[in-house]
Design a protein around this motif. Structure first.
Motif, PDB file in Angstrom:
ATOM      1  N   ILE A 131     -33.042 -24.616  26.407  1.00  0.00           N
ATOM      2  CA  ILE A 131     -31.880 -23.891  25.895  1.00  0.00           C
ATOM      3  C   ILE A 131     -31.499 -22.863  26.934  1.00  0.00           C
ATOM      4  O   ILE A 131     -32.349 -22.133  27.448  1.00  0.00           O
ATOM      5  CB  ILE A 131     -32.205 -23.208  24.560  1.00  0.00           C
ATOM      6  CG1 ILE A 131     -32.606 -24.258  23.516  1.00  0.00           C
ATOM      7  CG2 ILE A 131     -31.009 -22.406  24.056  1.00  0.00           C
ATOM      8  CD1 ILE A 131     -33.144 -23.668  22.240  1.00  0.00           C
ATOM      9  N   HIS A 132     -30.228 -22.809  27.278  1.00  0.00           N
ATOM     10  CA  HIS A 132     -29.788 -21.867  28.294  1.00  0.00           C
ATOM     11  C   HIS A 132     -29.046 -20.693  27.649  1.00  0.00           C
ATOM     12  O   HIS A 132     -29.657 -19.830  27.050  1.00  0.00           O
ATOM     13  CB  HIS A 132     -28.928 -22.601  29.328  1.00  0.00           C
ATOM     14  CG  HIS A 132     -29.693 -23.656  30.065  1.00  0.00           C
ATOM     15  ND1 HIS A 132     -30.683 -23.350  30.964  1.00  0.00           N
ATOM     16  CD2 HIS A 132     -29.627 -25.013  30.009  1.00  0.00           C
ATOM     17  CE1 HIS A 132     -31.208 -24.465  31.450  1.00  0.00           C
ATOM     18  NE2 HIS A 132     -30.583 -25.495  30.886  1.00  0.00           N
ATOM     19  N   ASP A 133     -27.728 -20.663  27.732  1.00  0.00           N
ATOM     20  CA  ASP A 133     -26.973 -19.509  27.248  1.00  0.00           C
ATOM     21  C   ASP A 133     -26.765 -19.494  25.740  1.00  0.00           C
ATOM     22  O   ASP A 133     -26.633 -18.418  25.149  1.00  0.00           O
ATOM     23  CB  ASP A 133     -25.605 -19.450  27.942  1.00  0.00           C
ATOM     24  CG  ASP A 133     -25.713 -19.095  29.410  1.00  0.00           C
ATOM     25  OD1 ASP A 133     -24.825 -19.492  30.173  1.00  0.00           O
ATOM     26  OD2 ASP A 133     -26.698 -18.420  29.777  1.00  0.00           O
ATOM     27  N   GLY A 176     -35.407 -16.955  25.458  1.00  0.00           N
ATOM     28  CA  GLY A 176     -35.475 -15.655  26.129  1.00  0.00           C
ATOM     29  C   GLY A 176     -34.196 -15.240  26.825  1.00  0.00           C
ATOM     30  O   GLY A 176     -33.911 -14.043  26.934  1.00  0.00           O
ATOM     31  N   GLU A 177     -33.401 -16.189  27.311  1.00  0.00           N
ATOM     32  CA  GLU A 177     -32.173 -15.858  28.044  1.00  0.00           C
ATOM     33  C   GLU A 177     -30.914 -16.154  27.240  1.00  0.00           C
ATOM     34  O   GLU A 177     -29.799 -16.003  27.754  1.00  0.00           O
ATOM     35  CB  GLU A 177     -32.127 -16.659  29.354  1.00  0.00           C
ATOM     36  CG  GLU A 177     -33.313 -16.411  30.284  1.00  0.00           C
ATOM     37  CD  GLU A 177     -33.415 -14.952  30.707  1.00  0.00           C
ATOM     38  OE1 GLU A 177     -32.349 -14.343  30.964  1.00  0.00           O
ATOM     39  OE2 GLU A 177     -34.532 -14.418  30.749  1.00  0.00           O
ATOM     40  N   SER A 198     -31.568 -10.493  25.605  1.00  0.00           N
ATOM     41  CA  SER A 198     -30.313 -10.973  26.187  1.00  0.00           C
ATOM     42  C   SER A 198     -29.281 -11.337  25.126  1.00  0.00           C
ATOM     43  O   SER A 198     -28.115 -11.588  25.443  1.00  0.00           O
ATOM     44  CB  SER A 198     -30.572 -12.205  27.073  1.00  0.00           C
ATOM     45  OG  SER A 198     -31.376 -11.879  28.174  1.00  0.00           O
ATOM     46  N   LEU A 199     -29.686 -11.372  23.858  1.00  0.00           N
ATOM     47  CA  LEU A 199     -28.831 -11.866  22.792  1.00  0.00           C
ATOM     48  C   LEU A 199     -27.667 -10.912  22.536  1.00  0.00           C
ATOM     49  O   LEU A 199     -27.859  -9.740  22.260  1.00  0.00           O
ATOM     50  CB  LEU A 199     -29.652 -12.037  21.513  1.00  0.00           C
ATOM     51  CG  LEU A 199     -28.979 -12.785  20.361  1.00  0.00           C
ATOM     52  CD1 LEU A 199     -28.651 -14.218  20.751  1.00  0.00           C
ATOM     53  CD2 LEU A 199     -29.889 -12.772  19.132  1.00  0.00           C
ATOM     54  N   LEU A 258     -32.751  -5.501  19.984  1.00  0.00           N
ATOM     55  CA  LEU A 258     -31.795  -6.413  20.632  1.00  0.00           C
ATOM     56  C   LEU A 258     -30.748  -5.580  21.365  1.00  0.00           C
ATOM     57  O   LEU A 258     -29.614  -5.403  20.923  1.00  0.00           O
ATOM     58  CB  LEU A 258     -31.138  -7.322  19.592  1.00  0.00           C
ATOM     59  CG  LEU A 258     -32.090  -8.211  18.773  1.00  0.00           C
ATOM     60  CD1 LEU A 258     -31.308  -9.066  17.796  1.00  0.00           C
ATOM     61  CD2 LEU A 258     -32.919  -9.095  19.696  1.00  0.00           C
ATOM     62  N   THR A 259     -31.112  -5.078  22.501  1.00  0.00           N
ATOM     63  CA  THR A 259     -30.326  -4.067  23.203  1.00  0.00           C
ATOM     64  C   THR A 259     -28.985  -4.563  23.723  1.00  0.00           C
ATOM     65  O   THR A 259     -28.122  -3.760  24.069  1.00  0.00           O
ATOM     66  CB  THR A 259     -31.136  -3.495  24.371  1.00  0.00           C
ATOM     67  OG1 THR A 259     -31.630  -4.585  25.179  1.00  0.00           O
ATOM     68  CG2 THR A 259     -32.324  -2.683  23.867  1.00  0.00           C
ATOM     69  N   ALA A 260     -28.793  -5.887  23.769  1.00  0.00           N
ATOM     70  CA  ALA A 260     -27.514  -6.433  24.230  1.00  0.00           C
ATOM     71  C   ALA A 260     -26.627  -6.882  23.072  1.00  0.00           C
ATOM     72  O   ALA A 260     -25.487  -7.314  23.299  1.00  0.00           O
ATOM     73  CB  ALA A 260     -27.753  -7.609  25.185  1.00  0.00           C
ATOM     74  N   LEU A 261     -27.119  -6.769  21.834  1.00  0.00           N
ATOM     75  CA  LEU A 261     -26.401  -7.326  20.690  1.00  0.00           C
ATOM     76  C   LEU A 261     -25.102  -6.565  20.418  1.00  0.00           C
ATOM     77  O   LEU A 261     -25.097  -5.349  20.287  1.00  0.00           O
ATOM     78  CB  LEU A 261     -27.289  -7.286  19.440  1.00  0.00           C
ATOM     79  CG  LEU A 261     -26.825  -8.156  18.275  1.00  0.00           C
ATOM     80  CD1 LEU A 261     -26.927  -9.637  18.627  1.00  0.00           C
ATOM     81  CD2 LEU A 261     -27.647  -7.858  17.022  1.00  0.00           C
ATOM     82  N   ARG A 262     -24.024  -7.328  20.336  1.00  0.00           N
ATOM     83  CA  ARG A 262     -22.718  -6.751  20.026  1.00  0.00           C
ATOM     84  C   ARG A 262     -22.215  -7.166  18.641  1.00  0.00           C
ATOM     85  O   ARG A 262     -21.511  -6.403  18.000  1.00  0.00           O
ATOM     86  CB  ARG A 262     -21.683  -7.187  21.074  1.00  0.00           C
ATOM     87  CG  ARG A 262     -21.978  -6.702  22.481  1.00  0.00           C
ATOM     88  CD  ARG A 262     -21.818  -5.203  22.603  1.00  0.00           C
ATOM     89  NE  ARG A 262     -22.042  -4.732  23.963  1.00  0.00           N
ATOM     90  CZ  ARG A 262     -23.206  -4.376  24.453  1.00  0.00           C
ATOM     91  NH1 ARG A 262     -24.297  -4.440  23.673  1.00  0.00           N
ATOM     92  NH2 ARG A 262     -23.343  -3.948  25.690  1.00  0.00           N
ATOM     93  N   ALA A 263     -22.554  -8.377  18.193  1.00  0.00           N
ATOM     94  CA  ALA A 263     -22.019  -8.883  16.930  1.00  0.00           C
ATOM     95  C   ALA A 263     -23.132  -9.513  16.106  1.00  0.00           C
ATOM     96  O   ALA A 263     -23.863 -10.375  16.587  1.00  0.00           O
ATOM     97  CB  ALA A 263     -20.915  -9.903  17.194  1.00  0.00           C
ATOM     98  N   LEU A 264     -23.215  -9.082  14.826  1.00  0.00           N
ATOM     99  CA  LEU A 264     -24.235  -9.591  13.904  1.00  0.00           C
ATOM    100  C   LEU A 264     -23.545 -10.031  12.615  1.00  0.00           C
ATOM    101  O   LEU A 264     -22.920  -9.219  11.923  1.00  0.00           O
ATOM    102  CB  LEU A 264     -25.259  -8.492  13.611  1.00  0.00           C
ATOM    103  CG  LEU A 264     -26.360  -8.819  12.599  1.00  0.00           C
ATOM    104  CD1 LEU A 264     -27.183 -10.026  13.038  1.00  0.00           C
ATOM    105  CD2 LEU A 264     -27.277  -7.599  12.406  1.00  0.00           C
TER     106      LEU A 264
END
Length: 349
Positions: A3-5, A25-26, A49-50, A69-75
Motif C-alpha cells: 500500500i502506498h499513498d 506507515g506512509e 503521515s495520514l 496523527l500529526t498530519a491529519l486534516r479530515a476525520l
C-alpha cells in the motif's frame, strides 16, 4: 500486501481493519466507509503521515486516541455508534460526527477547525471552547437536544453555513446578525416565538429556514436580507407579513404554508424573481392585485384558504405554469382562470 499513498475500500463488506502499521506507515488517505467494522487497531493512532481518515457508516462504538496523527486534516466518523469523541490532533480542519450517540463534545477542540458536524447526536449543550473556533466555516448541531445558544456565537466571524435545526431552542440570539453567513441558516423545528431584528443584517445569506416553530410575526428588518434566494417559514403562527418583504429582490422561492395569513402585503408584487409561492393552509380571503408583478412566478399554491374572488391581474402572470386553488370556494368562474388555462397554465380547483 503493498500500500502506498492510499487505502480505499468503501462498501467492501470488511469486518476487520486491513493491513498493518508497517504496511500503512506512509499512507495519506484511508477510506473504509460503509463497511462492517466494529473496532480499529490501536496502531492506527500512530500513522503520522495520514491526512484523511474516512470511517463513516461502520459499527464503531469507540476509537483509540488519534491525537498522535500529526498530519491529519479530515476525520469522517458519521453514522457509527460512538458515545465519545476520540482524541484529535491540533492539525484537524474537518471533523464529522453526524449520527452517533455522543452526549458531550470535548472541552478542547482543534483551534484550526473549519468544518464541524455534530448533528444527530445526544448533545444537550456544547463547551464554551466551541464558540472560540474563529476559523469555523460550517457548523452543524442539528438533531440534538440543545436548549440555548449563547451570545458568544457572534464571534464565529468566518461562518458561512449554520444548522441549528431540530433542537429545543427557545430564542435566537441577536448576535447571529454578526455572522457572515452566505450559504444557509437552518433554524427549523425549534421553539422560537420570534426572530430578532438583527437577522436583517445577514445581507449575504442565500437560504433561510425557520419552519416548524411558533413564530407569530416577523421583523421589518427581514427586508434587509437582500441576497435571499429561498425563504421557508411554513408551519408557524404568522398572521401577517412585513411590508419589507418586497425588498427581497433576489428571492425565488417563498414557502408560507400552514400559517394564519389572512392577507398579503401589496409589496409582495415587488418580488420580480419569485418562481414558487406556497400559501397552502392559510386563511387568505383575497389576493392583492399587485401579484401581477410576479413576472417569473411558475407555481402558485393557494390550497385550503378562504378565497371567494380573485384579482383580474392574476390572469396576467406570464410565466405561471401551475395554479392550485383546491379547497377554496370561489364564486363563479373567474375570467383570470380562463385566460391562464387558455395559454397552457394548469389550473386546479
Amino acid at each position: 500486501m503493498t500500500i502506498h499513498d492510499e487505502l480505499r475500500a468503501p462498501g467492501a463488506g470488511l469486518t476487520t481493519f486491513p493491513g498493518s502499521a508497517a504496511e500503512l506507515g506512509e499512507v495519506r488517505l484511508i477510506d473504509l466507509a460503509w463497511n462492517e467494522l466494529a473496532e480499529v487497531p490501536a496502531w492506527l493512532g500512530g500513522l503520522t503521515s495520514l491526512a484523511e481518515l474516512r470511517l463513516d457508516g461502520n459499527r464503531l462504538s469507540s476509537l483509540p486516541s488519534l491525537a498522535g496523527l500529526t498530519a491529519l486534516r479530515a476525520l469522517h466518523l458519521d453514522g457509527n455508534r460512538l458515545t465519545e469523541v476520540p482524541g484529535c490532533p491540533p492539525s484537524l480542519e474537518t471533523l464529522s460526527l453526524y449520527g452517533n450517540a455522543i452526549e458531550t463534545l470535548p472541552t478542547r477542540l482543534a483551534g484550526g477547525l473549519r468544518h464541524l458536524a455534530a448533528g444527530g447526536n445526544r448533545l444537550t449543550g456544547v463547551p464554551g471552547a466551541l464558540w472560540k473556533l474563529t476559523r469555523l466555516e460550517s457548523l452543524n448541531l442539528a438533531e440534538n437536544a440543545l436548549t440555548d445558544v449563547p451570545a458568544a456565537i457572534g464571534g464565529l466571524t468566518r461562518l458561512r453555513m449554520l444548522d441549528l435545526g431540530h433542537n429545543q431552542l427557545t430564542a435566537i440570539p441577536p448576535e447571529i446578525g454578526d455572522l457572515d453567513l452566505t450559504d444557509y441558516l437552518y433554524l427549523s423545528d425549534n421553539r422560537f416565538t420570534e426572530v430578532p431584528a438583527a437577522i436583517g443584517r445577514l445581507d449575504r445569506l442565500a437560504y433561510l429556514n425557520v419552519t416548524d416553530n411558533r413564530l407569530t410575526g416577523l421583523p421589518e428588518a427581514l427586508g434587509g436580507m437582500a441576497s435571499l434566494v429561498e425563504l421557508r417559514l411554513y408551519n408557524n403562527r404568522l398572521a401577517e407579513l412585513p411590508a419589507s418583504i418586497g425588498g427581497l429582490g433576489r428571492l425565488r422561492e417563498l414557502h408560507l404554508q400552514g400559517n394564519r395569513l389572512a392577507a398579503l402585503p401589496a409589496l409582495i408584487g415587488e418580488l420580480g424573481e419569485l418562481r414558487v409561492l406556497d400559501l397552502r393552509n392559510n386563511q387568505l380571503r383575497s389576493l392583492p392585485g399587485a401579484v401581477a408583478g410576479l413576472a417569473r412566478l411558475t407555481h402558485l399554491d393557494l390550497r385550503n384558504n378562504r378565497l371567494r374572488t380573485l384579482p383580474e391581474s392574476l390572469g396576467e402572470l406570464p410565466a405561471l405554469e401551475k395554479l392550485d386553488l383546491r379547497w377554496n370556494k370561489l364564486d363563479g368562474e373567474p375570467d383570470a382562470l380562463r385566460r391562464l388555462a387558455e395559454r397552457g397554465c394548469v389550473v386546479l380547483r
